[in-house]
Design an enzyme around this catalytic site. Sequence first.
Site, PDB file in Angstrom:
ATOM      1  N   CYS A 113       0.544  -1.123  -0.554  1.00 18.92           N
ATOM      2  CA  CYS A 113      -0.075   0.059   0.272  1.00 18.92           C
ATOM      3  C   CYS A 113       1.146   0.857  -0.154  1.00 18.92           C
ATOM      4  O   CYS A 113       0.307   2.302  -0.350  1.00 18.92           O
ATOM      5  CB  CYS A 113      -0.629   0.156   1.258  1.00 18.92           C
ATOM      6  SG  CYS A 113      -1.959  -1.110   0.955  1.00 18.92           S
ATOM      7  N   HIS A 239      -3.363   7.297   2.672  1.00 18.30           N
ATOM      8  CA  HIS A 239      -3.569   6.300   1.667  1.00 18.30           C
ATOM      9  C   HIS A 239      -4.979   5.614   2.333  1.00 18.30           C
ATOM     10  O   HIS A 239      -5.158   5.842   3.699  1.00 18.30           O
ATOM     11  CB  HIS A 239      -2.778   5.297   2.074  1.00 18.30           C
ATOM     12  CG  HIS A 239      -3.151   3.836   1.673  1.00 18.30           C
ATOM     13  ND1 HIS A 239      -3.787   2.897   0.683  1.00 18.30           N
ATOM     14  CD2 HIS A 239      -2.648   2.562   2.669  1.00 18.30           C
ATOM     15  CE1 HIS A 239      -3.964   1.752   1.104  1.00 18.30           C
ATOM     16  NE2 HIS A 239      -3.439   1.506   2.131  1.00 18.30           N
ATOM     17  N   ASN A 269     -10.152   0.229  -0.192  1.00 18.97           N
ATOM     18  CA  ASN A 269      -8.319  -0.189  -0.458  1.00 18.97           C
ATOM     19  C   ASN A 269      -8.077  -0.646  -1.764  1.00 18.97           C
ATOM     20  O   ASN A 269      -7.840  -1.937  -1.504  1.00 18.97           O
ATOM     21  CB  ASN A 269      -8.105  -1.073   1.303  1.00 18.97           C
ATOM     22  CG  ASN A 269      -6.070  -0.726   1.091  1.00 18.97           C
ATOM     23  OD1 ASN A 269      -5.552  -0.663  -0.195  1.00 18.97           O
ATOM     24  ND2 ASN A 269      -6.118  -1.230   1.927  1.00 18.97           N
TER      25      ASN A 269
HETATM   26  N1  ACO Z   1     -18.091  -8.622   8.929  1.00 17.95           N
HETATM   27  C1  ACO Z   1     -18.818  -8.752   9.985  1.00 17.95           C
HETATM   28  N2  ACO Z   1     -18.000  -8.846  10.995  1.00 17.95           N
HETATM   29  C2  ACO Z   1     -16.657  -9.194  10.794  1.00 17.95           C
HETATM   30  C3  ACO Z   1     -16.069  -9.084   9.969  1.00 17.95           C
HETATM   31  C4  ACO Z   1     -16.523  -8.639   8.651  1.00 17.95           C
HETATM   32  N3  ACO Z   1     -16.402  -8.345   7.529  1.00 17.95           N
HETATM   33  N4  ACO Z   1     -14.418  -9.157  10.036  1.00 17.95           N
HETATM   34  C5  ACO Z   1     -14.859  -9.321  11.058  1.00 17.95           C
HETATM   35  N5  ACO Z   1     -15.789  -9.152  12.320  1.00 17.95           N
HETATM   36  C6  ACO Z   1     -16.451 -10.105  13.513  1.00 17.95           C
HETATM   37  C7  ACO Z   1     -14.464 -10.215  14.341  1.00 17.95           C
HETATM   38  O1  ACO Z   1     -14.830 -11.836  14.039  1.00 17.95           O
HETATM   39  C8  ACO Z   1     -15.089 -10.024  15.354  1.00 17.95           C
HETATM   40  O2  ACO Z   1     -15.983 -10.941  16.212  1.00 17.95           O
HETATM   41  P1  ACO Z   1     -15.573 -11.329  17.328  1.00 17.95           P
HETATM   42  O3  ACO Z   1     -15.610 -10.514  18.512  1.00 17.95           O
HETATM   43  O4  ACO Z   1     -17.288 -11.728  17.807  1.00 17.95           O
HETATM   44  O5  ACO Z   1     -14.552 -12.092  17.800  1.00 17.95           O
HETATM   45  C9  ACO Z   1     -15.321  -8.353  15.719  1.00 17.95           C
HETATM   46  O6  ACO Z   1     -15.537  -8.274  14.308  1.00 17.95           O
HETATM   47  C10 ACO Z   1     -14.219  -7.105  15.229  1.00 17.95           C
HETATM   48  O7  ACO Z   1     -12.673  -7.948  15.067  1.00 17.95           O
HETATM   49  P2  ACO Z   1     -11.783  -7.093  14.490  1.00 17.95           P
HETATM   50  O8  ACO Z   1     -10.738  -7.973  13.724  1.00 17.95           O
HETATM   51  O9  ACO Z   1     -11.159  -6.698  16.192  1.00 17.95           O
HETATM   52  O10 ACO Z   1     -12.177  -5.449  14.218  1.00 17.95           O
HETATM   53  P3  ACO Z   1     -11.725  -3.874  14.120  1.00 17.95           P
HETATM   54  O11 ACO Z   1     -12.580  -3.266  15.223  1.00 17.95           O
HETATM   55  O12 ACO Z   1     -10.383  -4.279  14.540  1.00 17.95           O
HETATM   56  O13 ACO Z   1     -11.776  -3.599  12.531  1.00 17.95           O
HETATM   57  C11 ACO Z   1     -10.324  -3.830  10.466  1.00 17.95           C
HETATM   58  C12 ACO Z   1     -11.425  -4.417  11.562  1.00 17.95           C
HETATM   59  C13 ACO Z   1     -11.578  -2.895   9.815  1.00 17.95           C
HETATM   60  C14 ACO Z   1     -10.233  -4.648   9.693  1.00 17.95           C
HETATM   61  C15 ACO Z   1      -9.661  -2.825  11.734  1.00 17.95           C
HETATM   62  O14 ACO Z   1      -8.567  -3.371  12.137  1.00 17.95           O
HETATM   63  C16 ACO Z   1      -8.625  -2.272   9.969  1.00 17.95           C
HETATM   64  O15 ACO Z   1      -9.046  -1.756   9.291  1.00 17.95           O
HETATM   65  N6  ACO Z   1      -7.295  -2.671  10.327  1.00 17.95           N
HETATM   66  C17 ACO Z   1      -6.188  -1.853   9.708  1.00 17.95           C
HETATM   67  C18 ACO Z   1      -6.392  -2.433   8.699  1.00 17.95           C
HETATM   68  C19 ACO Z   1      -5.597  -2.037   7.393  1.00 17.95           C
HETATM   69  O16 ACO Z   1      -5.662  -0.155   7.356  1.00 17.95           O
HETATM   70  N7  ACO Z   1      -4.968  -3.076   6.388  1.00 17.95           N
HETATM   71  C20 ACO Z   1      -4.338  -1.132   5.268  1.00 17.95           C
HETATM   72  C21 ACO Z   1      -3.484  -2.175   4.602  1.00 17.95           C
HETATM   73  S1  ACO Z   1      -3.619  -4.225   3.507  1.00 17.95           S
HETATM   74  C22 ACO Z   1      -2.618  -3.782   2.529  1.00 17.95           C
HETATM   75  O17 ACO Z   1      -1.167  -3.098   2.868  1.00 17.95           O
HETATM   76  C23 ACO Z   1      -2.387  -4.860   1.403  1.00 17.95           C
END
Ligand code: ACO
Length: 312
Positions: A113, A239, A269
């Site tokens: 990214c 980004h 993204n």
């Molecule tokens: N739909 C519904 N529920 C979901 C989903 C989904 N798509 N995905 C995860 N959940 C659930 C999980 O199972 C978890 O449930 P549980 O509490 O029962 O276990 C709950 O949602 C919370 O999961 P978390 O992973 O803790 O959610 P979080 O609030 O951290 O959000 C996210 C997840 C959006 C991925 C966030 O962590 C994020 O944006 N992280 C950064 C990602 C990023 O920016 N990557 C960029 C780089 S990519 C690259 O370089 C190629």
Amino acid sequence: MGNRLIGYGSYLPERIITNFDLEKMVDTSDEWIVQRTGMHERHFARDDETVVDMATVAAMRALENANITINDIDMVIVATTTAELDFPSVGVQVLGRLGATNSAPAFDVRGACTGYIYALHTARAFFSAGIHNRIMVIGAEKMSRFIDWSDRSTAVLFGDGAGALIFEHSSSSYSGIIDTVVMSDGGEFDMLHGTPDHHIIMNGPETYKKAVSLMPEAASYIMEHAGITADNVDWIVPHQANLRIIQSGAQRLGFPLEKILVTVDKHANTSGASGVLALSYAFDNNIIKRGQLVLYPAFGSGLTWGAALIRV
Ligand code: ACO
């Protein structure tokens, strides 16, 4: 020796996938995706549509916008990590598709990214060295090829697209790519990486924590190095990984939200295409005006992170 921006272009595949479409493909909901990421829809390329196809259209549009031909370009740098072929590079294939006959060099950079910042950094170095006149920087990704539909935590986050920017040598050092910084930490490999079978492994919460500190860190470094403050910057184009990351980073830097360009809601993204695509979108929609000062922070797999300061 400086440079200036003379053209831009982008390409988004026709097929739009909304969060409601994703609800039918994976165990998720529009509400969860909007609340956690700010994303509403993304574009997916057709099965037969490649990274080279998308990059070529963006490049063609940038040439039209600059009112020059491909033989006026003497270097092409492509940020991508999703090319279908390991070789030759996407850059060389784009030159071939566009009928270049001037033997210009082309190559790809793999910075995930942060790829487009790595590409801008490379272009700046070549301008500083004074050995190239017109450099095209392309960001192009087919992230949909890497989606693991059994992992809902990553399946909903990505989109496809391409953007291209053309810079020309200039005697002014206050236009075009003014400054860049790029960094990496291979010790954080486990946090976010691809697999040989083309899937994405990501520790979302840890990546989130790193992103909200590394993007502001890179942006602060650039502002300090350039001797400017948030007040001097017209737009910040981060980004486009996640709306919450963007808003939190802006807050840390003291930027009002009106100065932050957001396209993650429409494009999701697009990794190495994200920033170039976002800038083209902002020009097309008259959001960012030519001549404004844009700060461009990014982070991604590696970990890699960095920022660029561009007078557009
Ligand atoms: N739909 C519904 N529920 C979901 C989903 C989904 N798509 N995905 C995860 N959940 C659930 C999980 O199972 C978890 O449930 P549980 O509490 O029962 O276990 C709950 O949602 C919370 O999961 P978390 O992973 O803790 O959610 P979080 O609030 O951290 O959000 C996210 C997840 C959006 C991925 C966030 O962590 C994020 O944006 N992280 C950064 C990602 C990023 O920016 N990557 C960029 C780089 S990519 C690259 O370089 C190629």
